[in-house]
Write a protein that holds these residues in place. Structure first.
Motif, short mmCIF file in Angstrom:
data_model
loop_
_atom_site.label_atom_id
_atom_site.label_comp_id
_atom_site.label_asym_id
_atom_site.label_seq_id
_atom_site.Cartn_x
_atom_site.Cartn_y
_atom_site.Cartn_z
N GLN A 203 0.75 -1.36 -0.08
CA GLN A 203 0.01 0.05 0.09
C GLN A 203 0.83 1.34 -0.03
O GLN A 203 0.59 2.09 -0.77
CB GLN A 203 -0.79 -0.09 1.27
CG GLN A 203 -2.00 -0.92 1.20
CD GLN A 203 -2.96 -1.10 2.38
OE1 GLN A 203 -2.19 -1.04 3.45
NE2 GLN A 203 -4.20 -1.16 2.28
N SER A 206 2.22 1.79 -3.22
CA SER A 206 1.45 2.13 -4.30
C SER A 206 1.18 3.69 -4.10
O SER A 206 1.26 4.46 -5.18
CB SER A 206 0.12 1.67 -4.23
OG SER A 206 -0.88 2.28 -4.90
N ASP A 243 -7.34 -1.01 -1.69
CA ASP A 243 -6.72 -0.53 -2.94
C ASP A 243 -6.70 1.13 -2.65
O ASP A 243 -7.45 1.81 -2.73
CB ASP A 243 -7.36 -0.80 -3.87
CG ASP A 243 -6.71 -0.72 -5.27
OD1 ASP A 243 -6.22 0.51 -5.48
OD2 ASP A 243 -6.51 -1.66 -6.03
#
Length: 619
Positions: A203, A206, A243
């Motif tokens: 995470q 990202s 996400d």
């Protein structure tokens, strides 16, 4: 410390919840790290444990419960997962608490005396306890309340990014920290309070990637995490299933924080911590150092107004002044948190909360920028001290200064530059600092720091929009004619004719090049490298209009050249070469040739036989 039962020299357990393992005990405690003690007596047959508010299961972990919202979150955090095992020998008992993995070591002497130092490092827990020589007396000193674990009522927070400056730093540092500004409904109605984003490696990777692509804009991008997400006084714990890229939205309705023109009210805040520690400078001195109200020659107000040629004006405090001002543009607040041993986030949140209580309104209120001034302390990198000079939140209103670093104009402008959405500036090797830009190498001087920004930052900030020139050589030599351009330095922007300050070379990517004349005079006079030379800067992304680090690729005197092989995929080399530099004129000018010609020539430009070094782009 809470929920403990002690057994000194006894052969029986007071709670009966934990059976004796041995005189030397290694254990993991549950969730908040409840500690297990083993009797120091060789005849002891049991130990005692009281788990307190958070009950640990057989495995020493908190089972947690399913959370609703953006994605389901199952399970709590395991003490065994986050805490490391203790070590013990002879009659020593070692353990680690759970969650953050904090703990301590107990050392028992043969006569039964002992003491323990340890506890919670990251949230600021700590304490000391000891027994007398007979082991029949116990006292607890210090320690703080349990860090409260809460769950969000709201579904979202706003991503903010901080950048830190260290004194004497000579290289670009990985000092980027992702935080989330909490919704006021989650933090007792207060604004501007943040939590560090605690997430999985995937995470965080990202988040870093989409931030580098400018898809995340600090202080504008909303992260939808769902209701019921756990957070404490320091961190917010994202569900593993979240996400990141699918959970962000840029909220264009949010207040535009990076206001680069007009009148910007600025408030300086002198902070006194829970131990009475505060910077020795009084409110009047701080006002003078920041705003020049007592005659200080170089300060935040004078330098920003000089670099922007009056397009950005700094106002000391609000208009009308807040009645709480102890001096023009300065207020004083006290916090319960100690600077010594507390994290930067904990201290900053405490100041923001106390300041709102004092002013009686949300932050930033009428102010564009708020500067927190702390006294310097000594300690580790994880605490408020750690050797840093100052830091700021990007595209935000807050900046924080430690010790005397608040009074240096170069540091003040550097940190407010971050508030204005400017990133750091690196040197030619990508590691060192850009000596021509205050976002690279600001000066730690009181009556100095007259240094503005490099060409990339000048293009982004917009103060010289009427003095920008854009070149697009992407068509190669068949469609791009050699260009001979005369540049003026930023410090003489006001006396130029129609010459540009900055030239942008379009690459067809987000990593464009920028050319400028580093004229060392006036507001840009405190520069001792690349003096009166032509500079070439490249951004790491953002097209020169968004937050992105920049790098000084070359600084050139007359007839030195900088070559960019295979420019924009043309297969041809684009060359940048100063044809002439004249500092005797007013304004001083630099004439630069941008060409695909193999000899680096432009019409009307004759290359000297005394041409010196050349450099080639590695990008």
């Amino acid at each position: 410390g809470y929920g403990f039962d002690w057994d000194f020299g006894s052969s029986s357990s007071s709670s009966g919840k934990s059976s004796k393992k041995s005189d030397d005990d290694d254990r993991h405690a549950s969730f908040y790290g409840h500690w297990v003690w083993v009797s120091s007596s060789s005849s002891s047959s049991s130990s005692s444990e009281k788990s307190g508010k958070s009950k640990g299961g057989k495995s020493g972990s908190k089972s947690g419960k399913s959370k609703s919202g953006k994605c389901g979150k199952s399970g709590g955090k395991s003490g065994g997962k986050s805490g490391g095992g203790g070590s013990s020998s002879s009659s020593n008992d070692g353990w680690h608490g759970g969650y953050y993995g904090h703990g301590g070591l107990v050392n028992w002497a043969e006569d039964g005396s002992g003491n323990h130092h340890g506890g919670w490092g990251k949230p600021g827990w700590g304490g000391h306890h000891g027994s007398n020589s007979k082991g029949d007396d116990f006292s607890w000193v210090g320690g703080s309340a349990e860090p409260e674990m809460r769950e969000t009522v709201s579904e979202s927070c706003v991503i903010v990014v901080s950048q830190t400056l260290s004194p004497g730093e000579s290289e670009m540092m990985e000092d980027q920290l992702f935080e989330c500004e909490m919704d006021p409904s989650d933090v007792d109605g207060k604004t501007g309070l943040t939590r560090i984003i605690s997430a999985s490696d995937e995470q965080l990777a990202s988040l870093e990637a989409i931030f580098a692509r400018s898809k995340v804009v600090s202080s504008e991008t909303v992260l939808y995490h769902g209701q019921g997400v756990e957070f404490d006084g320091e961190s917010i714990f994202l569900p593993d299933c979240l996400d990141i890229e699918d959970s962000i939205v840029r909220d264009l309705s949010r207040r535009r924080l990076a206001v680069v023109d007009g009148t910007n009210p600025v408030l300086a805040v002198r902070v006194t911590d829970g131990a009475g520690l505060a910077h020795p400078d009084g409110a009047d001195v701080i006002s003078d150092n920041v705003f020049g109200t007592g005659g200080d020659k170089v300060n935040l107000r004078s330098q920003l107004e000089a670099c922007s040629f009056g397009k950005l004006r700094v106002q000391a405090g609000a208009n009308p002044p807040d009645p709480n001002e102890a001096a023009e543009g300065v207020v004083e607040v006290s916090i319960d948190v100690s600077l010594e041993g507390s994290s930067r986030v904990a201290v900053r949140n405490a100041v923001s909360s106390a300041l709102q209580d004092l002013l009686g309104h949300a932050l930033p209120g009428p102010y564009q920028h708020v500067m927190y001034i702390l006294e310097e302390t000594a300690g580790s990198d994880d605490t408020i001290d750690g050797g840093w000079a100052a830091y700021a939140l990007i595209n935000h209103w807050v900046s924080v200064y430690q010790g005397d670093n608040y009074l240096f104009a170069g540091i003040q402008v550097h940190e407010l530059g971050h508030n204005l959405n400017l990133a750091h500036s690196g040197g030619p090797d990508g590691q060192s600092l850009d000596p021509t830009c205050t976002m690279g190498d600001p000066l730690f001087l009181d009556d100095g720091g007259q240094r503005c920004f490099n060409p990339a930052k000048n293009w982004q900030i917009g103060w010289y929009d009427d003095a920008r020139f854009r070149l697009d050589p992407r068509g190669g030599p068949f469609s791009f004619n050699p260009q001979l351009i005369t540049l003026v330095g930023i410090a003489e922007y006001d006396i130029r004719a129609n010459q540009p300050i900055t030239v942008k070379l379009e690459t067809g990517t987000t990593a464009d090049y920028f050319i400028g004349f580093n004229r060392v005079i006036g507001a840009n006079s405190d520069i001792d490298e690349a003096v009166d030379e032509v500079t070439v800067t490249q951004v790491a992304g953002g097209n020169g209009k968004n937050y992105a680090e920049s790098f000084l690729r070359a600084h050139l005197v007359v007839n030195e050249c900088f070559a960019i092989p295979n420019f924009a995929g043309t297969g041809e080399t684009l060359t940048i070469r100063p044809a002439a530099i004249d500092t005797s004129s007013s304004p001083g000018v630099a004439t630069v040739c941008v060409t695909y010609n193999p000899d680096g020539s432009c019409p009307g430009f004759t290359i000297s036989s005394k041409s010196s070094k050349s450099s080639t782009s590695s990008t």
